[in-house]
Design a protein around this motif. Structure first.
Motif, mmCIF file in Angstrom:
data_model
loop_
_atom_site.group_PDB
_atom_site.id
_atom_site.type_symbol
_atom_site.label_atom_id
_atom_site.label_comp_id
_atom_site.label_asym_id
_atom_site.label_seq_id
_atom_site.Cartn_x
_atom_site.Cartn_y
_atom_site.Cartn_z
ATOM 1 N N LEU A 1 0.820 -1.208 0.000
ATOM 2 C CA LEU A 1 0.000 0.000 0.000
ATOM 3 C C LEU A 1 0.856 1.261 0.000
ATOM 4 O O LEU A 1 0.420 2.313 -0.479
ATOM 5 C CB LEU A 1 -0.923 0.017 1.214
ATOM 6 C CG LEU A 1 -1.913 -1.147 1.340
ATOM 7 C CD1 LEU A 1 -2.699 -1.022 2.638
ATOM 8 C CD2 LEU A 1 -2.844 -1.186 0.154
ATOM 9 N N LEU A 2 2.076 1.152 0.526
ATOM 10 C CA LEU A 2 2.938 2.328 0.618
ATOM 11 C C LEU A 2 3.316 2.844 -0.764
ATOM 12 O O LEU A 2 3.390 4.065 -0.983
ATOM 13 C CB LEU A 2 4.191 1.970 1.421
ATOM 14 C CG LEU A 2 5.102 3.129 1.808
ATOM 15 C CD1 LEU A 2 4.343 4.161 2.627
ATOM 16 C CD2 LEU A 2 6.297 2.616 2.594
ATOM 17 N N PHE B 1 15.670 -6.787 -2.085
ATOM 18 C CA PHE B 1 16.216 -5.878 -3.087
ATOM 19 C C PHE B 1 15.275 -5.748 -4.285
ATOM 20 O O PHE B 1 15.122 -4.661 -4.863
ATOM 21 C CB PHE B 1 17.586 -6.365 -3.548
ATOM 22 C CG PHE B 1 18.697 -6.011 -2.609
ATOM 23 C CD1 PHE B 1 19.074 -4.688 -2.432
ATOM 24 C CD2 PHE B 1 19.359 -6.985 -1.897
ATOM 25 C CE1 PHE B 1 20.102 -4.349 -1.564
ATOM 26 C CE2 PHE B 1 20.381 -6.659 -1.016
ATOM 27 C CZ PHE B 1 20.757 -5.341 -0.856
ATOM 28 N N LEU B 2 14.649 -6.860 -4.681
ATOM 29 C CA LEU B 2 13.691 -6.798 -5.791
ATOM 30 C C LEU B 2 12.505 -5.904 -5.447
ATOM 31 O O LEU B 2 12.054 -5.101 -6.270
ATOM 32 C CB LEU B 2 13.201 -8.199 -6.131
ATOM 33 C CG LEU B 2 14.076 -9.047 -7.051
ATOM 34 C CD1 LEU B 2 13.476 -10.432 -7.206
ATOM 35 C CD2 LEU B 2 14.228 -8.381 -8.411
ATOM 36 N N ALA B 3 11.976 -6.043 -4.241
ATOM 37 C CA ALA B 3 10.836 -5.226 -3.828
ATOM 38 C C ALA B 3 11.190 -3.748 -3.859
ATOM 39 O O ALA B 3 10.431 -2.911 -4.367
ATOM 40 C CB ALA B 3 10.369 -5.639 -2.433
ATOM 41 N N GLY B 4 12.365 -3.387 -3.326
ATOM 42 C CA GLY B 4 12.769 -1.989 -3.329
ATOM 43 C C GLY B 4 13.050 -1.469 -4.718
ATOM 44 O O GLY B 4 12.611 -0.372 -5.095
ATOM 45 N N GLY B 5 13.769 -2.243 -5.529
ATOM 46 C CA GLY B 5 14.110 -1.791 -6.875
ATOM 47 C C GLY B 5 12.899 -1.659 -7.782
ATOM 48 O O GLY B 5 12.758 -0.665 -8.513
ATOM 49 N N LEU B 6 12.010 -2.639 -7.754
ATOM 50 C CA LEU B 6 10.818 -2.558 -8.586
ATOM 51 C C LEU B 6 9.901 -1.427 -8.147
ATOM 52 O O LEU B 6 9.260 -0.783 -8.985
ATOM 53 C CB LEU B 6 10.071 -3.890 -8.545
ATOM 54 C CG LEU B 6 10.740 -5.064 -9.269
ATOM 55 C CD1 LEU B 6 9.942 -6.341 -9.067
ATOM 56 C CD2 LEU B 6 10.899 -4.770 -10.747
ATOM 57 N N TYR C 1 4.501 -10.460 -4.534
ATOM 58 C CA TYR C 1 5.047 -11.428 -5.479
ATOM 59 C C TYR C 1 6.558 -11.606 -5.304
ATOM 60 O O TYR C 1 7.102 -12.656 -5.628
ATOM 61 C CB TYR C 1 4.747 -10.991 -6.908
ATOM 62 C CG TYR C 1 4.918 -12.087 -7.921
ATOM 63 C CD1 TYR C 1 4.001 -13.122 -8.006
ATOM 64 C CD2 TYR C 1 6.002 -12.089 -8.795
ATOM 65 C CE1 TYR C 1 4.160 -14.138 -8.934
ATOM 66 C CE2 TYR C 1 6.168 -13.084 -9.725
ATOM 67 C CZ TYR C 1 5.244 -14.115 -9.784
ATOM 68 O OH TYR C 1 5.412 -15.119 -10.708
ATOM 69 N N VAL C 2 7.245 -10.575 -4.796
ATOM 70 C CA VAL C 2 8.697 -10.658 -4.655
ATOM 71 C C VAL C 2 9.149 -10.701 -3.202
ATOM 72 O O VAL C 2 10.292 -11.075 -2.931
ATOM 73 C CB VAL C 2 9.383 -9.476 -5.375
ATOM 74 C CG1 VAL C 2 9.152 -9.554 -6.865
ATOM 75 C CG2 VAL C 2 8.883 -8.148 -4.833
ATOM 76 N N LEU C 3 8.291 -10.327 -2.254
ATOM 77 C CA LEU C 3 8.691 -10.390 -0.846
ATOM 78 C C LEU C 3 8.692 -11.840 -0.364
ATOM 79 O O LEU C 3 7.819 -12.619 -0.733
ATOM 80 C CB LEU C 3 7.742 -9.576 0.027
ATOM 81 C CG LEU C 3 7.932 -8.063 0.029
ATOM 82 C CD1 LEU C 3 6.911 -7.414 0.952
ATOM 83 C CD2 LEU C 3 9.340 -7.680 0.461
ATOM 84 N N PRO C 4 9.650 -12.207 0.478
ATOM 85 C CA PRO C 4 9.675 -13.580 1.010
ATOM 86 C C PRO C 4 8.744 -13.731 2.205
ATOM 87 O O PRO C 4 8.272 -12.747 2.783
ATOM 88 C CB PRO C 4 11.143 -13.743 1.436
ATOM 89 C CG PRO C 4 11.549 -12.351 1.836
ATOM 90 C CD PRO C 4 10.812 -11.412 0.907
ATOM 91 N N TYR C 5 8.489 -14.956 2.576
ATOM 92 C CA TYR C 5 7.772 -15.298 3.805
ATOM 93 C C TYR C 5 6.371 -14.692 3.863
ATOM 94 O O TYR C 5 5.949 -14.180 4.897
ATOM 95 C CB TYR C 5 8.584 -14.868 5.030
ATOM 96 C CG TYR C 5 10.005 -15.353 5.016
ATOM 97 C CD1 TYR C 5 10.292 -16.699 4.792
ATOM 98 C CD2 TYR C 5 11.059 -14.478 5.207
ATOM 99 C CE1 TYR C 5 11.594 -17.150 4.773
ATOM 100 C CE2 TYR C 5 12.371 -14.925 5.186
ATOM 101 C CZ TYR C 5 12.627 -16.266 4.969
ATOM 102 O OH TYR C 5 13.919 -16.716 4.933
#
Length: 344
Positions: A145-146, A219-224, A257-261
């Motif tokens: 949501l952020l 890193f994927l979550a932040g970069g995307l 989709y990219v965050l773990p756990y």
């Protein structure tokens, strides 16, 4: 007056409760749907569902119906939305069998959207900010949501101080979650949300303090997120309810989709937003249909230890939905015209 005339007049009589207007037949149908939804939640060995969650699901359906009524000005669509959310398989699985609290978070976010759309003045945006900040502090499953809130700030729907409050709440929870993920020794095989790890593999590397898959996911979550924010900032889409629903649905999906756990409960809010998205854009019927199948597959694996098909199949289906929503958002932002002008 004869009895049949009285009954005929009652069936088509219109009632008013404040600003809400409905016919007797519509009210009777809503009562029947509510009763059927309650019966769906009772014949399980786990016993009766918790009353707070039953009430939360009922209020969630009512808030969703009010939101659809505001966006489409159609009582029929509002009634269909109410019925769909009460008999949603994901809702029955989450609130009855697992007795989870994902319905409470979805209810709070729908109320936040109602606050944002109810008034163009500052109080609506502040109520939206406060409720969303509570969600961001509550659970990391609402981290997506952020990104949508940053887009609203770029489009001047939110003020800088409101964005700072949301960043502080989301950053605090995300930092706490990262410490837990990287230091608690979790394994991806204990979570049941079909994301990218079902495709690339979710076996944790043993003997290391930090799971490399979890680190890559962060890193994927932040970069995307930065990439999508850059693309969305190039255009100024019309601030309509359909665009807001599509924006938050996309942000929640791609982040999870990219965050773990992420567990199966992550799919509850996207399923609710997808129903609202379908009711405001009837041509998007396949989007909520695919998401319901994907989310329920996670619950099925949680209950039975395996899903109806390999989870990688559902992860690919979810990726296709994310790509479709992203393309629609870029079209709303006028990226086609922007690229054409740059080319010329």
């Amino acid at each position: 007056m004869r009895v049949d005339d009285l009954l005929r007049g009652l069936l088509f009589r219109t009632f008013r409760m404040g600003t809400v207007q409905f016919e007797f037949l519509e009210g009777l149908l809503a009562v029947c749907i509510t009763g059927a939804a309650y019966l769906l939640r009772t014949p399980f060995e786990t016993g009766l569902p918790h009353w707070p969650y039953v009430l939360a699901e009922w209020y969630l359906a009512a808030a969703a119906a009010a939101l659809v009524q505001r966006l489409t000005a159609s009582r029929k669509k509002a009634l269909v939305t109410y019925g769909l959310l009460l008999i949603l398989p994901v809702g029955v699985a989450e609130g009855t069998i697992l007795r989870g609290n994902a319905c409470v978070g979805a209810l709070l976010f729908l109320c936040a959207l109602l606050f944002l759309m109810q008034s163009e003045k500052s109080w609506g945006a502040w109520l939206f900010t406060i409720v969303t900040a509570v969600l961001l502090l509550w659970s990391v499953r609402y981290a997506g949501l952020l990104t949508g809130c940053v887009v609203l700030w770029q489009n001047r729907r939110l003020k800088a101080e409101q964005l700072l409050l949301l960043l502080a709440a989301g950053g605090a929870r995300f930092f706490h979650a990262c410490r837990a993920w990287l230091g608690a020794g979790y394994t991806l095989v204990t979570f049941h949300w079909p994301n990218v790890y079902e495709i690339v593999g979710r076996e944790a590397v043993q003997g290391q303090r930090i799971d490399p898959l979890a680190l890559v996911g962060l890193f994927l979550a932040g970069g995307l997120s930065v990439l999508f924010l850059y693309l969305f900032s190039m255009g100024k889409p019309e601030q309509k309810g359909l665009h807001l629903l599509r924006l938050f649905l996309f942000c929640v999906l791609f982040t999870g989709y990219v965050l773990p756990y992420m567990d199966q409960s992550y799919g509850y809010l996207p399923c609710v937003l997808a129903i609202l998205y379908m009711m405001t854009a009837p041509g998007e019927f396949l989007t909520p249909l695919v998401l319901q199948i994907v989310a329920f597959a996670g619950y099925q694996e949680c209950f039975n230890g395996e899903s109806m098909m390999p989870m990688a199949v559902f992860a690919v289906l979810q990726l296709l939905v994310i790509l479709w929503l992203g393309a629609e958002l870029l079209r709303d932002a006028g990226m086609g015209n922007y690229i054409w002008k740059r080319k010329k």
